[in-house]
Design an enzyme around this catalytic site. Sequence first.
Site, short mmCIF file in Angstrom:
data_model
loop_
_atom_site.label_atom_id
_atom_site.label_comp_id
_atom_site.label_asym_id
_atom_site.label_seq_id
_atom_site.Cartn_x
_atom_site.Cartn_y
_atom_site.Cartn_z
N PRO A 187 103.54 -7.04 6.44
CA PRO A 187 103.16 -7.62 5.15
C PRO A 187 104.36 -8.05 4.33
CG PRO A 187 101.76 -5.75 5.62
CD PRO A 187 102.80 -5.79 6.71
N CYS A 188 104.28 -9.31 3.86
CA CYS A 188 105.43 -9.89 3.17
C CYS A 188 105.28 -9.83 1.65
CB CYS A 188 105.60 -11.35 3.60
SG CYS A 188 104.19 -12.41 3.19
N GLN A 189 104.08 -9.58 1.13
CA GLN A 189 103.87 -9.63 -0.31
C GLN A 189 104.82 -8.72 -1.10
OE1 GLN A 189 101.52 -9.41 1.93
NE2 GLN A 189 99.96 -10.99 1.60
N PHE A 193 107.80 -8.25 -0.70
CA PHE A 193 109.16 -8.79 -0.74
C PHE A 193 109.19 -10.27 -1.11
CE2 PHE A 193 108.63 -5.73 2.77
CZ PHE A 193 109.36 -4.67 2.25
#
Length: 660
Positions: free
Chosen positions: A90-92, A94
């Site tokens: 999950p990128c949210q 960062f």
Amino acid sequence: MPNTINHKKDKNQAFTYFSLFSGIGGFELGIQKAIPYAQCVGFSETDPYAKSIYQKHFKTHHKTHKDYGDVIKINENKLPEFDCLVGGFPCQPFSVAGERQGFKDTRGTLFFDIVRILNAKRPKVFVLENVRGLLSHDKGRTFGILIKTLDELRYDAQWQVLNCKHHGSPQDRNRVFIIGYSRTRGDHPKKILLIRYPNSTTAELSKQQIVTNTIIAKSADGTRSGSYIIESGQAQVTGKAQVIGNVNPSSTGMNGKVYDSNVIAPTLTTNKGEGIKVIAYNAERGFRDKQLGKKNGGSGILSRGDGVSYALTKNHTNYVIQLTQPGLIQGARIYNPSGIGITLNSKGGGMGANTGLYLVNERARRLTPIESERLQDFPDNWTQFGKLGEPISDRQRYACIGNAVNTKVVSAIFDKLKPSLIDKQTEQELLIPSIVSFSGGRTSAMMLLKLLEQGKLQPWRGDCVVFNNTSAEYPATYGFVSRLKQITEQQYNIPFFMLEFCTYEAKTSRGFVRRMTYKLVNDLPYCKHNNPSGYKFKGEVFEESISQSGVLPSNFQRNCTINMKILVTNYFLADWLASKPHIDQQGLPSKTSNISDADVVKKHRMYHGELSDEAIIDKKTFVRTCQTFRPKQSFKDYTKADVIPIIKFNYTYCIHKHYE
């Protein structure tokens, strides 16, 4: 720290991987393009819509694509062995588009579930993906923790920011990829990154000048490849994504932006699942470039007159064409589609959520789900239906696509990884296609189903099943064959071809002669008017074979088996293994035979035949009433498997093995 693990795998599994945070299968598709024989031993995904889409395309078969559920609930000690771990965690936490809470966000801590699995299974290599913001989060401290943790697991890590616009996808999407090699496996780390580009001495974005597609690029033959905006009669122009207006009442907001449809797309997002939306373009009102003052926008700065769009560098910004006032934010802008577009994403509101707004044929609109799939290099309508055929809403499709990894970038990475992961000899053996000859009996059917269930037949390799129709089968056999054909093609995507012996008349220097060949037939009964391509079932093929050879079958003359099965299969393989999309026409159409009674007798005597003239003419009567030519036939018309055009086969290795 545990000792090196003794990995034991099936000898047929040349390369296996485990997929975390699998989404809609971006890693899987990219790996398939680079290493088609790779086997996914398991996956993990929690989003119900993404998971349903994934399972529609990647069925759980023997030891492949097993669903392990939520990553935090995975018992790492019960996982199978695998060579590689992949995942876009999950990128949210960062992302600059999110709140960037990092490890304070529970999604950020999922990285340590990756660590837990790596520590237990010790795969040879891993490939992870995240947003570029991961590198700068908390002034680099977060990324430092990640690399330090991986090093403590005795993995040598490499990382690089890659943009799919440099790999042929017209989307401005920067993502960091991290590749790690295990030191416990006794292998020296291979330098996979930096991935370099033509005319570039480094992989820095500021020095890349790479040709790519534009968002409305059309291929020469009008096929899907390279076609992103679905509009007719558009000229292909170039340039970077240009914001030419904003549809929000306040004229602000990321998802109100409207982009020119002739440029590279902005990054796809997932917020609110709305995609890029449209408004009517008002030529009288007009949009003005806030920097250059050009009415109705500019053409972009990296362009040339031949219709090819160059990838853009970090030194160049989008041209923003305002509707009312300055200070527009991403979601409210209107972009020009002449080149690379903004990044597709999973978050964001407004009319242009997820994809941004583009000016297409004098109207501003968002990208359709199909166009968004193309920007991520997924097949058209990949996200349209779920596992059970249930329709997926556009809102969820946009969200799933925005969260996905671009398949072209994954493919580029594994193209470079492959030489260090897979033995060349093993790879060559895996590339030899398997052809199953199905007789129509129950025992043969059980063996075929077992091969399919165990994954022994693979569509990427050109494997197929053939049934040779003699036209003298039991009536129930044809229904049985049709059912097996349906299962083979629809459930396993393996082509199942029904073949028939036939003859044609060829013109030679000595006149016309009858020659043996084969033809493709469908799984419905032959009817001269309604289904001329159907299978024959009244003994016609058997009679044609006997009439052509002039000899009845016996214990000493197995000519029917040779003609109708062995020769037919060999002729078929010659065409199939030549990677031809069709079989050529043979002979010339004629209402009657071009071979006279005298020609029949003359040929019989030439080969020292001792039958009377009347007897040999009688034997050849039936075959001379048969069709004088074999028509051109396309393989795709006789199978529902999606494998045409077929792959190029490994002739060099096949010939080498044949003469060993």
